[in-house]
Design a protein around this motif. Structure first.
Motif: not given
Length: 343
Positions: A145-153
């Motif tokens: 989840k963290q990877a997705g959030r940071l990539q989206g960020g």
């Protein structure tokens, strides 16, 4: 005869002393089997390189020998199961497994438990119920989840700073394509979902033009991106890739189509592999998310060291629920790139 007898006794005593001296100098050896889902995966090969280097440093510090047996599963779970059997037959003290199929962990855990050999899974998280089957089954990795959030960020920050740089048609909607890892893979699912969720929750309108699972591979991503460029052309404003290899494949396709670096869509990846950092520096990749390869290797070695010395692993590594060693992802853009490049 007396002299001959005395000579034999003397030789036997000398041989005994020599044998004892040799035994006293025998170097303690730790045997570790490392089963990989696919060795030519750029990130996995980087983890292995770090593990080999850290093992060498551990050998020198503790005056021991660490034998790492590396096996390539070549994307086949049945092959990997056979490799685990081989490790156990060889008397490995610990096995480390980068699963081909995360739902197959129970079989490997049962094999390891029957042989009383601890098993450390890494980078591909087993189902939690499987990991709980045995007290000496562990996982080392990072939360998807963290990877997705940071990539989206990364995309969100660029959109909020100057949306016109990405929103080429000026319609206020981010048109994107998604290069996914593989069907059913937990990290692929979570990275895909949370990258887009991060944008939509911030009020950015998005439109998915296309998506496909190309199994983490640069070559397959290149082929798929070529097809999308033919279909959508300049309508692709952003490319989300579940890993850097696929992001690089998308860049390959764009460059082969004759696009200049400035004309490329906004392309982001995950892993912060050395090749990805090079493309980030040259401006074709816009950002990535560091998956801590060195941290995963250190977590595994910490568990190996504790388990083979009969110590509580919690005293060596930070464990969550006495099962998990979690490593944090980190956003990498050109603004902080220097901190992640090799000196």
């Amino acid at each position: 005869m007396k002299r001959f007898f005395c000579l034999l006794v003397s030789l036997a005593l000398l041989a005994g002393v020599a044998a004892c001296g040799s035994a006293a100098k025998t170097t303690p050896t730790i045997r570790v089997g490392v089963a990989l889902y696919q060795q030519d995966d750029t990130f996995i090969s980087t983890v292995v390189q770090h593990l080999q280097q850290l093992a060498l440093e551990e050998e020198q510090a503790r005056h021991i020998k660490i034998n790492l047996r590396i096996a390539d599963g070549r994307g086949s779970q049945s092959v990997q199961n056979e490799q685990v059997d081989r490790f156990l037959d060889l008397g490995c003290d610990v096995i480390c497994v980068n699963l081909v199929d995360r739902t197959a962990a129970a079989v490997i855990i049962d094999k390891a438990q029957a042989a009383n050999v601890p098993v450390i899974f890494f980078n591909r998280e087993p189902v939690v119920e499987d990991l709980r089957r045995w007290q000496h089954a562990y996982y080392v990795g990072s939360p998807g989840k963290q990877a997705g959030r940071l990539q989206g960020g990364i995309v969100l920050d660029a959109w909020q700073a100057e949306s016109s740089d990405i929103d080429r048609n000026g319609d206020g909607v981010l048109q994107y394509v998604m290069l996914e890892g593989e069907p059913g893979h937990q990290d692929a699912l979570l990275r895909t979902e949370y990258a887009i969720r991060t944008l939509t929750q911030a009020g950015v309108a998005t439109e998915k033009l296309a998506s496909d699972a190309v199994n983490w591979q640069r070559g397959k991503a290149n082929i798929r991106m070529r097809q999308w460029l033919q279909e959508f052309g300049d309508g692709i404003e952003a490319v989300f890739a579940n890993n850097d290899d696929m992001a690089l494949g998308a860049i390959d396709a764009c460059m082969a189509a004759g696009m200049s670096p400035e004309a490329l869509p906004f392309i982001v990846g995950v892993d912060a592999t050395p090749p990805a950092l090079e493309t980030l520096a040259d401006g074709t990749l816009q950002g990535t998310v560091r998956n801590d390869a060195a941290g995963q290797a250190a977590g595994m070695l910490g568990l190996i060291s504790a388990l083979t010395q009969g110590q509580d692993p919690a005293g060596t590594v930070e464990l969550t629920d006495r099962k998990y060693v979690w490593l944090e992802y980190t956003t990498v853009t050109r603004d902080n790139l220097a901190a992640f490049q090799q000196p």
